[in-house]
Design a protein around this motif. Structure first.
Motif, PDB file in Angstrom:
ATOM      1  N   THR A   1       0.890  -0.789  -0.243  1.00 34.25           N
ATOM      2  CA  THR A   1       0.171   0.196  -0.037  1.00 34.25           C
ATOM      3  C   THR A   1       0.828   1.089  -0.351  1.00 34.25           C
ATOM      4  O   THR A   1      -0.339   1.923  -0.231  1.00 34.25           O
ATOM      5  CB  THR A   1      -1.133   0.074   0.911  1.00 34.25           C
ATOM      6  N   GLN A   2       2.182   1.619   0.476  1.00 33.79           N
ATOM      7  CA  GLN A   2       3.070   2.511   0.261  1.00 33.79           C
ATOM      8  C   GLN A   2       4.299   2.140  -0.644  1.00 33.79           C
ATOM      9  O   GLN A   2       4.735   0.958  -1.230  1.00 33.79           O
ATOM     10  CB  GLN A   2       3.353   2.940   1.372  1.00 33.79           C
ATOM     11  N   PHE A   3       4.104   3.495  -1.427  1.00 37.12           N
ATOM     12  CA  PHE A   3       6.192   3.172  -2.005  1.00 37.12           C
ATOM     13  C   PHE A   3       6.109   2.774  -2.931  1.00 37.12           C
ATOM     14  O   PHE A   3       5.412   2.119  -4.328  1.00 37.12           O
ATOM     15  CB  PHE A   3       6.627   3.327  -0.820  1.00 37.12           C
ATOM     16  N   ILE A   4       7.323   1.839  -2.832  1.00 33.21           N
ATOM     17  CA  ILE A   4       7.758   0.324  -3.153  1.00 33.21           C
ATOM     18  C   ILE A   4       6.388   0.004  -3.769  1.00 33.21           C
ATOM     19  O   ILE A   4       6.333  -1.330  -5.229  1.00 33.21           O
ATOM     20  CB  ILE A   4       9.158  -0.424  -2.951  1.00 33.21           C
ATOM     21  N   GLY A   5       5.863  -0.797  -3.161  1.00 36.12           N
ATOM     22  CA  GLY A   5       4.861  -2.010  -2.976  1.00 36.12           C
ATOM     23  C   GLY A   5       3.809  -1.452  -3.789  1.00 36.12           C
ATOM     24  O   GLY A   5       2.889  -2.352  -4.510  1.00 36.12           O
ATOM     25  N   ARG A   6       2.914   0.122  -3.726  1.00 32.86           N
ATOM     26  CA  ARG A   6       1.891   0.321  -4.525  1.00 32.86           C
ATOM     27  C   ARG A   6       2.420   0.354  -5.957  1.00 32.86           C
ATOM     28  O   ARG A   6       1.592  -0.414  -7.078  1.00 32.86           O
ATOM     29  CB  ARG A   6       1.601   1.861  -4.262  1.00 32.86           C
ATOM     30  N   GLU A   7       3.412   0.255  -6.848  1.00 26.27           N
ATOM     31  CA  GLU A   7       4.395   0.270  -7.801  1.00 26.27           C
ATOM     32  C   GLU A   7       4.159  -0.852  -8.058  1.00 26.27           C
ATOM     33  O   GLU A   7       4.192  -1.254  -9.461  1.00 26.27           O
ATOM     34  CB  GLU A   7       5.259   0.940  -7.798  1.00 26.27           C
ATOM     35  N   ILE A   8       4.654  -1.982  -7.040  1.00 26.40           N
ATOM     36  CA  ILE A   8       4.759  -3.571  -7.908  1.00 26.40           C
ATOM     37  C   ILE A   8       2.956  -4.012  -8.201  1.00 26.40           C
ATOM     38  O   ILE A   8       3.244  -4.182  -9.079  1.00 26.40           O
ATOM     39  CB  ILE A   8       5.152  -4.411  -6.761  1.00 26.40           C
ATOM     40  N   VAL A   9       2.088  -3.225  -7.205  1.00 25.21           N
ATOM     41  CA  VAL A   9       1.038  -3.416  -7.080  1.00 25.21           C
ATOM     42  C   VAL A   9       0.113  -3.123  -8.362  1.00 25.21           C
ATOM     43  O   VAL A   9      -0.173  -4.132  -9.505  1.00 25.21           O
ATOM     44  CB  VAL A   9      -0.509  -3.359  -5.559  1.00 25.21           C
ATOM     45  N   ARG A  10       0.630  -1.682  -9.047  1.00 21.65           N
ATOM     46  CA  ARG A  10       0.601  -1.180 -10.860  1.00 21.65           C
ATOM     47  C   ARG A  10       0.998  -1.882 -11.272  1.00 21.65           C
ATOM     48  O   ARG A  10      -0.451  -2.031 -12.246  1.00 21.65           O
ATOM     49  CB  ARG A  10       1.296   0.243 -10.136  1.00 21.65           C
ATOM     50  N   ARG A  11       1.998  -2.077 -11.339  1.00 26.78           N
ATOM     51  CA  ARG A  11       2.102  -2.750 -12.422  1.00 26.78           C
ATOM     52  C   ARG A  11       1.856  -4.805 -12.230  1.00 26.78           C
ATOM     53  O   ARG A  11       1.667  -5.055 -13.602  1.00 26.78           O
ATOM     54  CB  ARG A  11       3.849  -2.822 -12.616  1.00 26.78           C
ATOM     55  N   LEU A  12       1.261  -5.261 -11.982  1.00 27.21           N
ATOM     56  CA  LEU A  12       1.234  -6.352 -10.925  1.00 27.21           C
ATOM     57  C   LEU A  12      -0.238  -6.411 -12.001  1.00 27.21           C
ATOM     58  O   LEU A  12      -0.564  -7.449 -12.925  1.00 27.21           O
ATOM     59  CB  LEU A  12       1.536  -7.015  -9.852  1.00 27.21           C
ATOM     60  N   VAL A  13      -1.420  -5.491 -11.646  1.00 27.51           N
ATOM     61  CA  VAL A  13      -2.270  -5.273 -12.249  1.00 27.51           C
ATOM     62  C   VAL A  13      -2.187  -4.728 -13.607  1.00 27.51           C
ATOM     63  O   VAL A  13      -3.282  -5.386 -14.411  1.00 27.51           O
ATOM     64  CB  VAL A  13      -3.176  -4.023 -12.055  1.00 27.51           C
ATOM     65  N   GLU A  14      -1.650  -4.099 -13.745  1.00 28.42           N
ATOM     66  CA  GLU A  14      -1.483  -3.622 -15.459  1.00 28.42           C
ATOM     67  C   GLU A  14      -0.967  -5.067 -16.014  1.00 28.42           C
ATOM     68  O   GLU A  14      -1.837  -5.259 -17.390  1.00 28.42           O
ATOM     69  CB  GLU A  14      -0.433  -2.642 -16.124  1.00 28.42           C
ATOM     70  N   ARG A  15      -0.423  -5.832 -15.642  1.00 28.87           N
ATOM     71  CA  ARG A  15      -0.215  -7.142 -16.801  1.00 28.87           C
ATOM     72  C   ARG A  15      -0.941  -7.934 -16.751  1.00 28.87           C
ATOM     73  O   ARG A  15      -0.876  -9.430 -17.040  1.00 28.87           O
ATOM     74  CB  ARG A  15       1.406  -7.705 -16.147  1.00 28.87           C
ATOM     75  N   GLY A  16      -1.966  -7.605 -15.525  1.00 30.02           N
ATOM     76  CA  GLY A  16      -3.880  -8.628 -15.913  1.00 30.02           C
ATOM     77  C   GLY A  16      -3.082  -9.786 -14.604  1.00 30.02           C
ATOM     78  O   GLY A  16      -4.341 -10.668 -14.481  1.00 30.02           O
ATOM     79  N   HIS A  17      -2.771  -9.436 -13.646  1.00 27.64           N
ATOM     80  CA  HIS A  17      -2.216 -10.247 -12.806  1.00 27.64           C
ATOM     81  C   HIS A  17      -3.927 -10.506 -11.427  1.00 27.64           C
ATOM     82  O   HIS A  17      -4.891  -8.877 -11.372  1.00 27.64           O
ATOM     83  CB  HIS A  17      -1.126 -10.287 -12.783  1.00 27.64           C
ATOM     84  N   ASP A  18      -4.182 -11.411 -11.046  1.00 24.65           N
ATOM     85  CA  ASP A  18      -5.755 -11.202 -10.148  1.00 24.65           C
ATOM     86  C   ASP A  18      -4.297 -11.045  -8.389  1.00 24.65           C
ATOM     87  O   ASP A  18      -3.928 -12.243  -7.820  1.00 24.65           O
ATOM     88  CB  ASP A  18      -6.141 -12.787  -9.772  1.00 24.65           C
ATOM     89  N   VAL A  19      -4.513 -10.497  -7.827  1.00 20.57           N
ATOM     90  CA  VAL A  19      -3.140  -9.172  -6.787  1.00 20.57           C
ATOM     91  C   VAL A  19      -4.405  -8.350  -5.972  1.00 20.57           C
ATOM     92  O   VAL A  19      -5.509  -7.896  -5.135  1.00 20.57           O
ATOM     93  CB  VAL A  19      -2.975  -8.045  -7.598  1.00 20.57           C
ATOM     94  N   SER A  20      -4.227  -9.403  -4.653  1.00 16.72           N
ATOM     95  CA  SER A  20      -4.666  -9.064  -3.057  1.00 16.72           C
ATOM     96  C   SER A  20      -3.302  -8.489  -2.557  1.00 16.72           C
ATOM     97  O   SER A  20      -2.828  -8.580  -2.401  1.00 16.72           O
ATOM     98  CB  SER A  20      -5.612  -9.825  -2.441  1.00 16.72           C
ATOM     99  N   VAL A  21      -4.100  -7.444  -1.874  1.00 17.83           N
ATOM    100  CA  VAL A  21      -2.769  -6.675  -0.794  1.00 17.83           C
ATOM    101  C   VAL A  21      -3.277  -7.145   0.907  1.00 17.83           C
ATOM    102  O   VAL A  21      -4.178  -7.263   1.121  1.00 17.83           O
ATOM    103  CB  VAL A  21      -2.704  -5.838  -0.879  1.00 17.83           C
ATOM    104  N   LEU A  22      -2.109  -7.868   1.465  1.00 16.60           N
ATOM    105  CA  LEU A  22      -2.006  -8.479   2.976  1.00 16.60           C
ATOM    106  C   LEU A  22      -1.762  -7.030   3.481  1.00 16.60           C
ATOM    107  O   LEU A  22      -0.414  -6.609   3.127  1.00 16.60           O
ATOM    108  CB  LEU A  22      -1.718  -9.772   3.447  1.00 16.60           C
TER     109      LEU A  22
END
Length: 325
Positions: A9-30
């Protein structure tokens, strides 16, 4: 893939999540909260990662195909035991366990390579103990069970959404026309990574066949001195910095502190010099790091959109007055 990001939800993690979603993955954050402000397609899994029983149960329920472990508790610490327990609870068939470590995981020194020793478990710094210990545990699991682990060791990270008072510390002073204290002559080396580069490297590890079982340094190709860092920040802001070299011992004797404050050179920045060699991440993952000045320019654009913080210059005034005699 079905992917769980521990943190995210912060900084590096947000950018990781954004890229994963853009690539079509099914993403959840804990994370600890009942909601998040990420892309609405991102699932929310609420838990404190220190609550190992709950984390293990949620991993069984969600059965992720890949896990990105990017969370660190700066108040209580995230221990090697907690990281190892998370990895052990992952389902069979896991394709990647990507762990965000740090340059601090190495023994202190310059030009560290991925093959260099990690810091001793007896180092009296909790963060160093935790990151080095977690990597040792994860690579031991890789050897014993085949855990498909990949670790990343960035140095200082800069860019939009910076959670520490780092680049902003200097930009506040540059915009206010302040002199900036330079410990000694500012010759100490610093190594930096741009937030997007770290996130992109982590995401590329999902598909790179040569990534499993490997650690990667990730950052700008060359370190800079403290003086050059502030000068680069000045270029990003279009302001020539007014640098005042002062012996570090005098700053510390006056009460300055790199962590607890009064801060004198940003937050967590005036540390023992450490740098690393950036080569393997380009060779194996094809990452070409962004030029340092371009990353700072993007960070400054974000900084200008943020509300100004109230800054107390009393300590710096006192040190500067003492330097003038």
């Amino acid at each position: 893939m079905r992917i769980l990001v521990v943190g995210g939800t912060q900084f590096i993690g947000r950018e990781i999540v954004r890229r994963l979603v853009e690539r079509g993955h099914d993403v959840s954050v804990l994370h600890r909260r009942s909601h998040h402000d990420l892309d609405p397609r991102v699932g929310n899994v609420q838990a404190d990662r220190a609550d190992l029983a709950t984390v293990e149960r949620l991993l069984r329920e969600h059965e992720p195909e890949a896990v990105f472990d990017v969370a660190y508790d700066w108040e209580k610490g995230t221990t090697a035991e907690q990281v190892e327990a998370t990895a052990r609870a992952c389902p069979r068939g896991l394709r990647r366990y990507v762990f965000l470590s740090s340059l601090a995981a190495y023994d202190a020194g310059l030009d560290r390579r991925e093959s260099d020793p990690l810091a001793s478990e007896h180092v009296p710094v909790a963060y160093v103990q935790h990151k080095a210990g977690a990597e040792r545990a994860l690579f031991r699991l890789h050897s014993e069970t085949g855990l498909p682990v990949v670790t990343f060791r960035p140095p200082f990270v800069h860019g939009p959404r910076q959670p520490f008072y780092r680049e902003q510390f200097f930009w506040d002073r540059l915009r206010d026309g302040r002199s900036i204290l330079l410990p000694d002559e500012g010759s100490a080396p610093m190594h930096w990574a741009y937030v997007d580069d770290v996130a992109e490297a982590c995401v590329r590890a999902l598909d790179a066949p040569g990534a499993v079982g490997e650690a990667f340094n990730v950052g700008h190709v060359a370190p800079v001195t403290q003086r050059a860092f502030v000068e680069s920040l000045g270029r990003a802001a279009g302001v020539a910095p007014k640098l005042v070299p002062i012996p570090r011992r005098d700053i510390l004797a006056a009460g300055g502190h790199p962590f607890a404050g009064p801060l004198y050179f940003g937050e967590y920045l005036d540390l023992f010099p450490m740098t690393e060699v950036i080569e393997k991440v380009t060779r194996v993952l094809g990452l070409a790091p962004l030029p340092f000045d371009e990353g700072l320019r993007r960070g400054y654009e974000w900084y200008l959109t943020q509300p100004r913080r109230a800054v107390d210059y009393a300590f710096e005034n006192r040190v500067l007055a003492g330097a003038r005699g």
